[in-house]
Design a protein around this motif. Structure first.
Motif, PDB file in Angstrom:
ATOM      1  N   LEU A   1     -17.395 103.070 108.967  1.00  0.00           N
ATOM      2  CA  LEU A   1     -16.174 103.846 109.852  1.00  0.00           C
ATOM      3  C   LEU A   1     -15.089 103.391 109.453  1.00  0.00           C
ATOM      4  O   LEU A   1     -14.624 102.305 109.567  1.00  0.00           O
ATOM      5  CB  LEU A   1     -16.262 103.676 111.330  1.00  0.00           C
ATOM      6  N   LEU A   2     -14.212 104.387 108.855  1.00  0.00           N
ATOM      7  CA  LEU A   2     -12.630 103.930 108.388  1.00  0.00           C
ATOM      8  C   LEU A   2     -11.874 104.686 109.405  1.00  0.00           C
ATOM      9  O   LEU A   2     -11.658 105.896 109.152  1.00  0.00           O
ATOM     10  CB  LEU A   2     -12.527 104.129 107.060  1.00  0.00           C
ATOM     11  N   ILE A   3     -11.139 103.703 110.223  1.00  0.00           N
ATOM     12  CA  ILE A   3     -10.163 104.235 111.152  1.00  0.00           C
ATOM     13  C   ILE A   3      -8.858 103.915 110.976  1.00  0.00           C
ATOM     14  O   ILE A   3      -8.548 102.869 110.929  1.00  0.00           O
ATOM     15  CB  ILE A   3     -10.522 103.744 112.634  1.00  0.00           C
ATOM     16  N   GLY A   4      -8.010 105.069 110.518  1.00  0.00           N
ATOM     17  CA  GLY A   4      -6.605 104.691 110.417  1.00  0.00           C
ATOM     18  C   GLY A   4      -5.805 105.759 109.699  1.00  0.00           C
ATOM     19  O   GLY A   4      -6.506 106.872 109.221  1.00  0.00           O
TER      20      GLY A   4
ATOM     21  N   ASN B   1     -22.435 108.057 103.737  1.00  0.00           N
ATOM     22  CA  ASN B   1     -22.372 107.040 104.640  1.00  0.00           C
ATOM     23  C   ASN B   1     -20.993 106.104 104.970  1.00  0.00           C
ATOM     24  O   ASN B   1     -21.060 105.123 105.336  1.00  0.00           O
ATOM     25  CB  ASN B   1     -23.455 105.930 104.546  1.00  0.00           C
ATOM     26  N   VAL B   2     -19.856 106.888 104.620  1.00  0.00           N
ATOM     27  CA  VAL B   2     -18.431 106.361 104.942  1.00  0.00           C
ATOM     28  C   VAL B   2     -18.092 107.693 105.853  1.00  0.00           C
ATOM     29  O   VAL B   2     -17.810 108.664 105.256  1.00  0.00           O
ATOM     30  CB  VAL B   2     -17.638 106.286 103.629  1.00  0.00           C
ATOM     31  N   ILE B   3     -17.274 107.489 106.895  1.00  0.00           N
ATOM     32  CA  ILE B   3     -16.916 108.454 107.624  1.00  0.00           C
ATOM     33  C   ILE B   3     -15.444 108.018 107.921  1.00  0.00           C
ATOM     34  O   ILE B   3     -15.177 106.895 108.362  1.00  0.00           O
ATOM     35  CB  ILE B   3     -17.525 108.560 108.984  1.00  0.00           C
ATOM     36  N   PHE B   4     -14.241 108.941 107.630  1.00  0.00           N
ATOM     37  CA  PHE B   4     -13.042 108.610 107.791  1.00  0.00           C
ATOM     38  C   PHE B   4     -12.575 109.266 109.349  1.00  0.00           C
ATOM     39  O   PHE B   4     -12.940 110.498 109.609  1.00  0.00           O
ATOM     40  CB  PHE B   4     -12.244 109.427 106.847  1.00  0.00           C
TER      41      PHE B   4
ATOM     42  N   THR C   1     -17.155  98.865 111.036  1.00  0.00           N
ATOM     43  CA  THR C   1     -16.003  99.657 111.260  1.00  0.00           C
ATOM     44  C   THR C   1     -14.823  98.792 110.436  1.00  0.00           C
ATOM     45  O   THR C   1     -14.508  97.447 110.720  1.00  0.00           O
ATOM     46  CB  THR C   1     -15.820  99.813 112.599  1.00  0.00           C
ATOM     47  N   TYR C   2     -13.996  99.371 109.960  1.00  0.00           N
ATOM     48  CA  TYR C   2     -12.812  98.937 109.320  1.00  0.00           C
ATOM     49  C   TYR C   2     -11.553  99.857 110.210  1.00  0.00           C
ATOM     50  O   TYR C   2     -11.758 101.001 110.241  1.00  0.00           O
ATOM     51  CB  TYR C   2     -12.626  99.385 107.846  1.00  0.00           C
ATOM     52  N   VAL C   3     -10.664  99.234 110.558  1.00  0.00           N
ATOM     53  CA  VAL C   3      -9.448  99.582 111.386  1.00  0.00           C
ATOM     54  C   VAL C   3      -8.286  98.988 110.771  1.00  0.00           C
ATOM     55  O   VAL C   3      -8.107  98.107 110.679  1.00  0.00           O
ATOM     56  CB  VAL C   3      -9.384  99.166 112.963  1.00  0.00           C
ATOM     57  N   GLY C   4      -7.353 100.033 110.312  1.00  0.00           N
ATOM     58  CA  GLY C   4      -6.163  99.677 109.614  1.00  0.00           C
ATOM     59  C   GLY C   4      -5.764 100.610 108.574  1.00  0.00           C
ATOM     60  O   GLY C   4      -5.861 101.877 108.526  1.00  0.00           O
ATOM     61  N   ALA C   5      -4.598 100.052 107.889  1.00  0.00           N
ATOM     62  CA  ALA C   5      -3.975 101.034 107.056  1.00  0.00           C
ATOM     63  C   ALA C   5      -4.896 101.376 105.536  1.00  0.00           C
ATOM     64  O   ALA C   5      -5.851 100.722 105.298  1.00  0.00           O
ATOM     65  CB  ALA C   5      -2.749 100.484 106.391  1.00  0.00           C
ATOM     66  N   HIS C   6      -4.620 102.800 105.262  1.00  0.00           N
ATOM     67  CA  HIS C   6      -5.544 103.012 104.148  1.00  0.00           C
ATOM     68  C   HIS C   6      -4.401 103.152 103.081  1.00  0.00           C
ATOM     69  O   HIS C   6      -3.916 104.321 102.629  1.00  0.00           O
ATOM     70  CB  HIS C   6      -5.918 104.560 104.297  1.00  0.00           C
TER      71      HIS C   6
ATOM     72  N   GLY D   1     -17.345  94.253 112.006  1.00  0.00           N
ATOM     73  CA  GLY D   1     -15.903  94.735 111.699  1.00  0.00           C
ATOM     74  C   GLY D   1     -15.518  94.118 110.258  1.00  0.00           C
ATOM     75  O   GLY D   1     -15.938  92.815 109.992  1.00  0.00           O
ATOM     76  N   ALA D   2     -14.932  94.959 109.347  1.00  0.00           N
ATOM     77  CA  ALA D   2     -14.578  94.659 108.116  1.00  0.00           C
ATOM     78  C   ALA D   2     -12.930  94.482 108.056  1.00  0.00           C
ATOM     79  O   ALA D   2     -12.315  95.309 108.525  1.00  0.00           O
ATOM     80  CB  ALA D   2     -14.802  95.820 107.083  1.00  0.00           C
TER      81      ALA D   2
END
Length: 411
Positions: free
Chosen positions: A263-266, A285-288, A234-239, A307-308
């Motif tokens: 998982l890219l959350i942000g 295999n990448v979910i926004f 999971t990556y959490v943060g700005a895109h 976490g990334a």
């Protein structure tokens, strides 16, 4: 104490994610201190103002025990470089007006947190006219980061930014930096005396992670969110441009024969382009995911394997700590650290994850595969990070250290 904080990106109560200063001010007011915040009306990833701020320049609110004055930020903020620059200047002017004419009473100190750098101008004038010391906080080296990412290219604006930076450093009574590299850069390169410098870094929020852990059903959450059977990173943060999340898409494509799921959350200016690129590359295999409240963010992290922390490969980012690394620590998750420099050293010292060279797809591929069949390594590194952060980056401890640093220049 009575503290005035100038923070363009101070989050609303219902904004997704979490903020260092939202938590810091909550801690201080719970101890009986009075905190007033001058904040912007535009979220740093928002495309427009909330309806409650339309056609308004100043709105007074209460967030818990914290007094918040929302002031005007131009809605051109996300319209390219010139729009972003005008967004910075519009907040500089509106925050100055609020600090001088809208907010009554005396304060012991004014804290200005940057970026943006230019809010230091209003902080300086407020401190002079209201006769109180200014504390300037550096969350990111600016203008260097804007230059390295290609956001700032005009030589005259760069020259002005460097001059203004030096002016603010000279006028601040105390400068807080968030990383050892910032401290070294200001002291050795920018010639700021050690007597003026202090380092109160980002911190881990153990109160929230520990609270969720008590009742969190990880397996049920994974089933409900279609994560079951996947190795979730999971990556959490700005895109944004600085994050260069293209590298995650490329890594995902390379790992499509595995059960790895990113998982890219942000949110951010680059998100729509990244989603289009994922379709073009047929990356499955990448979910926004859209931003979610911090409590929900922690659930996604707890439901993940890793976490990334990810940034573009530029030298300036070797000086920064990634905010979300501390959330990964508090959730006992090892970190895939795609940031060189002090962030790399942080994970190495904590024995809490692995460095992967930013933008190196082959390294992503090689390193992630070493984790796939090693659950004991995941558990051990997650526990290491939790213990290390508990010893060195506890939010309540650091909030108290910040107060003590302020008291020394106030008394």
């Amino acid at each position: 104490m009575k503290i005035l904080l100038l923070h363009q990106y101070f989050l609303e109560e219902d904004d997704p994610g979490g903020s260092r200063w939202n938590e810091m001010t909550k801690t201080w007011t719970s101890q009986g201190h009075e905190v007033t915040v001058i904040a912007g009306m535009m979220h740093y990833n928002g495309l427009s103002k909330r309806e409650e701020y339309k056609k308004k320049y100043f709105v007074k609110k209460k967030q818990g025990k914290v007094n918040v004055y929302r002031t005007h930020v131009s809605e051109s903020y996300n319209n390219g470089f010139i729009g972003r620059l005008w967004g910075y200047f519009s907040f500089m002017f509106s925050s100055l007006w609020a600090g001088l004419f809208k907010i009554e009473g005396k304060f012991d100190a004014v804290i200005v947190t940057s970026p943006p750098l230019f809010v230091g101008g209003s902080g300086y004038l407020i401190s002079r006219l209201k006769r109180m010391p200014m504390i300037f906080e550096i969350r990111d080296l600016w203008p260097e980061s804007a230059i390295d990412t290609g956001v700032l290219t005009n030589k005259w604006i760069i020259k002005l930014a460097y001059w203004f930076e030096a002016f603010i450093y000279k006028k601040a009574r105390l400068i807080n930096v968030l990383t050892p590299a910032f401290y070294k850069t200001l002291n050795e390169k920018k010639k700021v005396s050690k007597e003026k410098l202090v380092m109160i870094p980002n911190a881990a929020d153990f109160s929230l992670s520990d609270e969720i852990l008590e009742s969190f059903d990880r397996e049920l959450f994974r089933k409900e969110h279609s994560l079951d059977g996947h190795f979730v990173i999971t990556y959490v943060g700005a895109h944004g441009v600085a994050n260069h999340l293209d590298q995650i898409l490329e890594a995902g494509k390379k790992l499509e024969d595995t059960n790895v799921l990113f998982l890219l959350i942000g949110q951010g200016m680059e998100k729509e382009r990244l989603k289009e690129k994922a379709v073009q590359l047929n990356v499955k295999n990448v979910i926004f995911l859209d931003p979610v409240p911090k409590k929900e963010v922690f659930k996604y992290i707890l439901a993940s394997e890793m976490g990334a922390s990810v940034l573009k490969k530029v030298d300036t980012f070797k000086t920064v700590y990634s905010n979300k690394s501390f959330d990964y620590f508090s959730c006992k998750k090892p970190i895939l650290m795609a940031i060189d420099g002090v962030s790399r050293e942080l994970v190495k010292d904590a024995k809490a994850g692995t460095y992967v060279e930013p933008e190196n797809t082959e390294e992503y591929n090689r390193i992630i595969r070493t984790y796939l069949n090693d659950p004991m390594r995941l558990k051990e590194e997650g526990e290491n990070g939790y213990r290390y952060a508990k010893l060195n980056f506890d939010r309540e401890v650091l909030a108290q250290q910040y107060l003590e640093a302020i008291k020394k220049i106030v008394d």
